[in-house]
Design a protein around this motif. Structure first.
Motif, PDB file in Angstrom:
ATOM      1  N   ARG A  76      65.939  52.098 -62.603  1.00  0.00           N
ATOM      2  CA  ARG A  76      66.238  53.474 -63.025  1.00  0.00           C
ATOM      3  C   ARG A  76      66.597  54.354 -61.834  1.00  0.00           C
ATOM      4  O   ARG A  76      67.547  55.152 -61.883  1.00  0.00           O
ATOM      5  N   LEU A  77      65.857  54.219 -60.732  1.00  0.00           N
ATOM      6  CA  LEU A  77      66.115  55.042 -59.553  1.00  0.00           C
ATOM      7  C   LEU A  77      67.450  54.684 -58.890  1.00  0.00           C
ATOM      8  O   LEU A  77      68.154  55.566 -58.391  1.00  0.00           O
ATOM      9  N   ILE A  78      67.788  53.396 -58.886  1.00  0.00           N
ATOM     10  CA  ILE A  78      69.095  52.988 -58.338  1.00  0.00           C
ATOM     11  C   ILE A  78      70.211  53.585 -59.191  1.00  0.00           C
ATOM     12  O   ILE A  78      71.208  54.094 -58.659  1.00  0.00           O
ATOM     13  N   HIS A  79      70.040  53.562 -60.503  1.00  0.00           N
ATOM     14  CA  HIS A  79      71.070  54.081 -61.407  1.00  0.00           C
ATOM     15  C   HIS A  79      71.213  55.599 -61.253  1.00  0.00           C
ATOM     16  O   HIS A  79      72.343  56.119 -61.183  1.00  0.00           O
ATOM     17  N   ILE A 239      65.925  56.297 -52.159  1.00  0.00           N
ATOM     18  CA  ILE A 239      65.137  55.770 -53.279  1.00  0.00           C
ATOM     19  C   ILE A 239      63.664  55.617 -52.909  1.00  0.00           C
ATOM     20  O   ILE A 239      62.777  55.963 -53.702  1.00  0.00           O
ATOM     21  N   PHE A 240      63.385  55.125 -51.708  1.00  0.00           N
ATOM     22  CA  PHE A 240      61.997  54.813 -51.346  1.00  0.00           C
ATOM     23  C   PHE A 240      61.242  55.990 -50.720  1.00  0.00           C
ATOM     24  O   PHE A 240      60.011  55.990 -50.726  1.00  0.00           O
ATOM     25  N   TYR A 241      61.949  56.970 -50.190  1.00  0.00           N
ATOM     26  CA  TYR A 241      61.269  58.090 -49.523  1.00  0.00           C
ATOM     27  C   TYR A 241      61.366  59.402 -50.301  1.00  0.00           C
ATOM     28  O   TYR A 241      60.412  60.186 -50.295  1.00  0.00           O
ATOM     29  N   SER A 242      62.497  59.681 -50.967  1.00  0.00           N
ATOM     30  CA  SER A 242      62.635  60.910 -51.764  1.00  0.00           C
ATOM     31  C   SER A 242      63.403  60.615 -53.044  1.00  0.00           C
ATOM     32  O   SER A 242      64.533  61.089 -53.225  1.00  0.00           O
ATOM     33  N   PRO A 243      62.829  59.810 -53.920  1.00  0.00           N
ATOM     34  CA  PRO A 243      63.588  59.351 -55.101  1.00  0.00           C
ATOM     35  C   PRO A 243      63.985  60.452 -56.069  1.00  0.00           C
ATOM     36  O   PRO A 243      64.949  60.304 -56.816  1.00  0.00           O
TER      37      PRO A 243
END
Length: 373
Positions: A76-79, A239-243
């Motif tokens: 979802r975050l990648i999208h 994505i990993f630090y400020s999604p």
């Protein structure tokens, strides 16, 4: 066997594709956009397995994907963040085209603008699907703009809604079109690439470099690979630090037609056009200005009758283009501000400056062409 031989032939032709030797990293944006489209298609398909387009379950299905589905949170975050990356690279791609005169390749330029319009429609439809507060009210405001069309406006709006407000039929339709449109973008992209290779890529000098070309592989494939690694690294950091950096906090609240958010605004990549819309007091005038803010880029293929392709030969054109870029950035910032002074007046001034530059570009080009003669 024949299919295998055809694939082998295409692969060999791609490797030996002749390209101007002086093109730089700004020409890598096309391959990055292809990668972004592929990522969005794959992640989007996986998300559809668990998404429910019912208004009662849409918001919960997003929570279910993020919390319960294996690796659903990262898909979802990648999208979601991939869409922002997609638009950032699109804007850089268009900026490079403006700066180096790619609008001289009419068919390629116009097909690219069609891709942009389809991409914006797809992104808008996708923004509604989480069914948060900003999704619901954003859909209500944007679809209501069609009511400005004389005589038929409200009928068209009700037809799109499938009723008298944004509700379940609207969400189902938006979900269906959000799924279909990326495949249309893929088709138009293939046409765009085909049209590009009919005449070949432009270059920074804007000259015919038919005698100065080198093969795509390994000279440019390495550049594309490095750009891809860098872009992927930046996306993963986000994505990993400020999604949720680029997401509106209001969209983490389930849609409620009885509570209006204090400030309704679209995603950041629509803010410049939204600011132009708000700067026009008349509703129909605002809608026309909104459309023209995007369509005006296409007009350069017909208005720019320049002797040379690149702006290197037109010093004042460089300044005009930098004014367009800076006014777009400022309009993006103003689009996120409340509808109050001094933002209203500032947006009106910037809107005039934005459109004026597209008139000055061809005029200045004609003057400089006479000077070169």
């Amino acid at each position: 066997m024949n299919n295998f031989m055809n694939m082998k032939f295409l692969n060999k032709n791609m490797k030996n594709l002749p390209l101007p030797s002086n093109i730089n990293l700004w020409w890598n944006m096309g391959s990055l956009l292809g990668t972004c489209l592929f990522i969005q298609l794959i992640t989007g398909i996986f998300l559809t397995f668990h998404y429910n387009s019912c208004t009662n379950l849409a918001f919960e299905s997003i929570i279910h994907i993020s919390r319960n589905v294996n690796n659903g949170w990262i898909i979802r975050l990648i999208h979601a963040n991939g869409a922002s990356m997609f638009f950032l690279i699109v804007f850089l791609h268009i900026s490079r085209g403006l700066f180096y005169g790619s609008y001289k390749l009419k068919k390629t330029w116009i097909s690219g603008n069609i891709i942009l319009l389809t991409l914006m429609a797809t992104a808008f439809l996708g923004y509604v699907l989480p069914w948060g507060q900003m999704s619901f009210w954003g859909a209500t405001v944007i679809t209501n703009l069609l009511s400005a069309i004389p005589y038929l406006g409200m009928d068209i709006v009700n037809w799109i809604w499938g009723g008298f407000s944004v509700d379940k039929p609207t969400l189902s339709r938006f979900f269906s079109f959000h799924f279909i449109l990326p495949f249309l973008i893929l088709l138009i992209s293939l046409i765009h690439i085909t049209l590009l290779h009919e005449k070949g890529s432009s270059n920074p000098l804007g000259i015919n470099s038919s005698q100065d070309k080198i093969s795509f592989h390994p000279f440019f494939s390495i550049k594309d690979l490095m750009s891809l690694i860098f872009s992927s690294f930046m996306l993963l950091i986000l994505i990993f630090y400020s999604p949720f950096l680029l997401m509106d906090p209001e969209n983490f609240i389930q849609a409620n037609s009885m509570v209006t958010p204090p400030h309704i605004q679209p995603e950041w990549y629509f803010l410049f056009a939204y600011a132009i819309l708000r700067s026009i007091p008349n509703k129909l005038g605002g809608v026309i200005a909104l459309l023209m803010s995007i369509l005006i880029i296409s007009t350069l293929s017909f208005s720019m009758k320049s002797k040379f392709q690149s702006t290197i030969n037109y010093p004042i054109n460089k300044m005009i283009l930098w004014i367009i870029f800076n006014s777009t950035i400022l309009l993006t910032w103003i689009g996120a501000q409340p509808v109050s002074e001094p933002y209203i007046t500032t947006s009106q001034i910037l809107t005039i400056i934005y459109f004026l530059q597209f008139i000055l570009l061809p005029i200045n080009t004609k003057i400089w062409d006479k000077f070169y003669n």
